[in-house]
Write a protein that holds these residues in place. Structure first.
Motif, short mmCIF file in Angstrom:
data_model
loop_
_atom_site.label_atom_id
_atom_site.label_comp_id
_atom_site.label_asym_id
_atom_site.label_seq_id
_atom_site.Cartn_x
_atom_site.Cartn_y
_atom_site.Cartn_z
N ALA A 63 -6.66 55.53 -41.17
CA ALA A 63 -7.96 55.51 -41.83
C ALA A 63 -9.08 55.20 -40.83
CB ALA A 63 -7.96 54.46 -42.94
N ASP A 64 -10.25 55.78 -41.08
CA ASP A 64 -11.48 55.39 -40.38
C ASP A 64 -12.55 55.25 -41.46
OD1 ASP A 64 -12.37 57.96 -41.07
OD2 ASP A 64 -11.73 58.80 -39.17
N ARG A 65 -13.78 54.94 -41.04
CA ARG A 65 -14.80 54.65 -42.07
C ARG A 65 -15.00 55.82 -43.04
NH1 ARG A 65 -16.50 49.75 -40.50
NH2 ARG A 65 -16.37 49.52 -38.26
N ALA A 66 -15.02 57.04 -42.50
CA ALA A 66 -15.24 58.21 -43.37
C ALA A 66 -14.07 58.37 -44.34
CB ALA A 66 -15.40 59.46 -42.52
N LYS A 67 -12.84 58.15 -43.84
CA LYS A 67 -11.68 58.31 -44.73
C LYS A 67 -11.65 57.23 -45.80
CE LYS A 67 -8.54 60.65 -41.58
NZ LYS A 67 -7.80 60.28 -40.39
N VAL A 68 -12.17 56.05 -45.48
CA VAL A 68 -12.20 54.99 -46.49
C VAL A 68 -13.14 55.40 -47.63
CG1 VAL A 68 -12.83 52.59 -46.95
CG2 VAL A 68 -11.54 53.16 -44.89
N GLU A 69 -14.24 56.06 -47.31
CA GLU A 69 -15.14 56.57 -48.36
C GLU A 69 -14.43 57.59 -49.23
OE1 GLU A 69 -19.10 56.85 -45.94
OE2 GLU A 69 -19.26 58.04 -47.79
N LEU A 70 -13.65 58.46 -48.57
CA LEU A 70 -12.87 59.47 -49.30
C LEU A 70 -11.86 58.78 -50.23
CD1 LEU A 70 -11.80 62.45 -49.63
CD2 LEU A 70 -10.33 61.99 -47.66
N MET A 71 -11.16 57.76 -49.70
CA MET A 71 -10.17 57.03 -50.51
C MET A 71 -10.85 56.38 -51.72
SD MET A 71 -7.99 55.26 -47.44
CE MET A 71 -7.07 56.32 -46.31
N ASP A 72 -12.01 55.78 -51.46
CA ASP A 72 -12.76 55.10 -52.51
C ASP A 72 -13.10 56.08 -53.65
OD1 ASP A 72 -13.99 52.66 -53.30
OD2 ASP A 72 -15.93 53.62 -52.93
N ARG A 73 -13.59 57.25 -53.29
CA ARG A 73 -13.99 58.24 -54.31
C ARG A 73 -12.77 58.78 -55.05
NH1 ARG A 73 -19.16 60.54 -53.08
NH2 ARG A 73 -18.69 62.37 -54.32
N MET A 74 -11.69 59.01 -54.34
CA MET A 74 -10.47 59.51 -54.99
C MET A 74 -9.92 58.46 -55.96
SD MET A 74 -9.49 62.61 -54.07
CE MET A 74 -10.05 63.82 -52.88
N MET A 75 -9.94 57.20 -55.54
CA MET A 75 -9.40 56.13 -56.40
C MET A 75 -10.28 55.96 -57.63
SD MET A 75 -8.14 53.43 -53.47
CE MET A 75 -7.11 52.32 -54.42
N GLU A 76 -11.59 56.06 -57.44
CA GLU A 76 -12.52 55.97 -58.57
C GLU A 76 -12.22 57.08 -59.58
OE1 GLU A 76 -17.02 55.01 -58.01
OE2 GLU A 76 -16.77 57.19 -58.01
N ALA A 77 -12.05 58.31 -59.07
CA ALA A 77 -11.79 59.45 -59.96
C ALA A 77 -10.43 59.29 -60.65
CB ALA A 77 -11.83 60.76 -59.15
N ALA A 78 -9.43 58.82 -59.92
CA ALA A 78 -8.10 58.62 -60.51
C ALA A 78 -8.18 57.60 -61.65
CB ALA A 78 -7.11 58.17 -59.45
N ASN A 79 -8.88 56.50 -61.42
CA ASN A 79 -9.02 55.47 -62.47
C ASN A 79 -9.76 56.04 -63.67
OD1 ASN A 79 -9.31 52.29 -60.61
ND2 ASN A 79 -7.57 53.56 -61.09
N GLU A 80 -10.82 56.79 -63.43
CA GLU A 80 -11.59 57.37 -64.55
C GLU A 80 -10.72 58.28 -65.39
OE1 GLU A 80 -15.88 57.58 -62.40
OE2 GLU A 80 -15.17 59.42 -63.35
N LYS A 81 -9.83 59.01 -64.73
CA LYS A 81 -9.03 60.01 -65.46
C LYS A 81 -7.65 59.45 -65.84
CE LYS A 81 -11.64 63.52 -63.05
NZ LYS A 81 -12.50 63.89 -64.18
N GLY A 82 -7.43 58.17 -65.59
CA GLY A 82 -6.18 57.53 -66.00
C GLY A 82 -4.96 58.02 -65.25
N LYS A 83 -5.14 58.42 -63.98
CA LYS A 83 -4.01 58.90 -63.18
C LYS A 83 -3.50 57.76 -62.28
CE LYS A 83 -4.79 62.94 -64.95
NZ LYS A 83 -5.21 64.17 -64.35
N PRO A 84 -2.16 57.59 -62.23
CA PRO A 84 -1.61 56.47 -61.45
C PRO A 84 -1.86 56.60 -59.94
CG PRO A 84 0.15 57.89 -62.29
CD PRO A 84 -1.13 58.38 -62.91
N ILE A 85 -2.05 55.45 -59.30
CA ILE A 85 -2.28 55.41 -57.85
C ILE A 85 -1.16 54.61 -57.18
CG2 ILE A 85 -3.82 54.63 -55.99
CD1 ILE A 85 -6.16 54.74 -57.98
N VAL A 86 -0.58 55.18 -56.12
CA VAL A 86 0.34 54.42 -55.25
C VAL A 86 -0.42 54.12 -53.96
CG1 VAL A 86 2.48 54.54 -53.90
CG2 VAL A 86 2.42 55.44 -56.24
N PHE A 87 -0.41 52.86 -53.55
CA PHE A 87 -1.18 52.44 -52.37
C PHE A 87 -0.22 51.96 -51.28
CE2 PHE A 87 -3.79 49.79 -49.71
CZ PHE A 87 -5.04 50.40 -49.74
N ASP A 88 -0.34 52.57 -50.09
CA ASP A 88 0.54 52.22 -48.96
C ASP A 88 -0.31 51.63 -47.83
OD1 ASP A 88 2.38 52.09 -46.90
OD2 ASP A 88 3.25 54.07 -47.29
#
Ligand SMILES: Nc1ncnc2c1ncn2[C@@H]1O[C@H](COP(=O)(O)OP(=O)(O)OP(=O)(O)O)[C@@H](O)[C@H]1O
Ligand SMILES: Cc1ncsc1CCO
Length: 261
Positions: A63-88
């Motif tokens: 990860a770098d700063r730009a990828k963290v922004e990408l992760m943040d947006r993906m996780m936000e969208a997953a939570n909004e749509k009720g899709k499970p997240i696995v975090f490594d």
């Protein structure tokens, strides 16, 4: 329908925001097992991808700063749509950056499963860890570590190693399959994270049974892969492992060794 058959027939789409080292191996392993991986580098497509997806994998390995922004947006969208997240949290504890981004992402989004090796997960539990890179050097019992991570976050925690351990509100499950060559190829744990997301995605939400089947299936495929080889060694083991993920079926799970489920 049995879970492996279901994976191969339903081919759940898993959005994999993963590290640069393992993208190709992860995509090939997922496809071989029957899941449908998609990697992404653009936050503007988070809503579209998470609308279609069954689950999201977040792996912070490069990860770098730009990828963290990408992760943040993906996780936000997953939570909004009720899709499970696995975090490594790959390499958690190796740098302040990895610690800070993990703590931040976990504090702001709902995650279904945290998974990592003994060193990463020991550090995440709040205990001192001797982790210097991304590989585990921990001797501490994986069940104890999983329990400690679960106690801290109240999120199901999977700790990998020779013995794998899953801690949930219902206690600890330990899993004993696998082959030592899995520790000699890069991305072995990263692929497991993606597969686990696929298995959880099939059920729509976290179940311990789905995670145990994912770990056991993967590790039994590794055992079969090594058994095919006259001179077991990392290079050809990768090809055999991909082949076993493709060829194996539900009945392989009859050979699993699991305690506590
Ligand atoms: N010595 C071993 N014997 C049996 N199975 C093992 C062994 N070491 C690792 N495994 C298996 O390999 C997989 C990956 O676990 P590991 O703890 O090595 O992940 P990791 O360090 O996160 O990997 P990576 O960062 O390279 O992706 C798990 O399925 C685990 O059960
Ligand atoms: C070697 C390596 N470095 C960052 S991520 C990664 C892949 C294994 O986790």
């Amino acid at each position: 329908m049995k879970r492996i058959e279901k994976l191969k027939i339903q081919s759940p789409l898993v959005v994999c925001i993963t590290n640069d080292v393992v993208k190709n191996f992860t995509a090939n392993g997922m496809l071989a097992a029957g899941a449908s991986p998609i990697m992404s580098g653009e936050k503007a497509e988070a809503h579209d991808l998470m609308h279609a997806a069954s689950a999201l994998l977040i792996n912070i390995g490069t990860a770098d700063r730009a990828k963290v922004e990408l992760m943040d947006r993906m996780m936000e969208a997953a939570n909004e749509k009720g899709k499970p997240i696995v975090f490594d949290p790959v390499g958690y504890g190796a740098s302040d950056f990895r610690v800070d981004i993990t703590e931040d992402l976990l504090s702001r989004h709902q995650v279904s499963l945290i998974k990592g090796n003994g060193g990463e997960m020991l550090a995440l539990s709040g205990a001192e860890s001797s982790l210097k890179g991304v590989d585990s050097t921990e001797q501490t019992d994986t069940a104890e570590i999983a329990d400690a991570v679960y106690s801290r976050f109240k999120i199901p925690a999977l700790v990998t190693g020779k013995v794998d351990a899953l801690a949930t509100e219902n206690g600890i499950v330990t899993m004993f399959n696998g082959h030592s060559l899995q520790g000699k190829i890069t991305g072995s744990g990263c692929l497991l994270g993606a597969l686990t997301a696929g298995f959880i995605g099939l059920e729509k939400e976290f179940t311990a049974e789905a995670v145990v089947d994912a770990v056991s299936y993967y590790n039994l495929c590794a055992e079969c892969a090594a058994a095919q080889m006259s001179r077991p060694a990392p290079g050809t083991f990768i090809s055999h492992l991909i082949d076993e993920l493709y060829l194996s079926e539900d009945r392989l799970l009859q050979d699993r060794t699991v305690k506590g489920l």
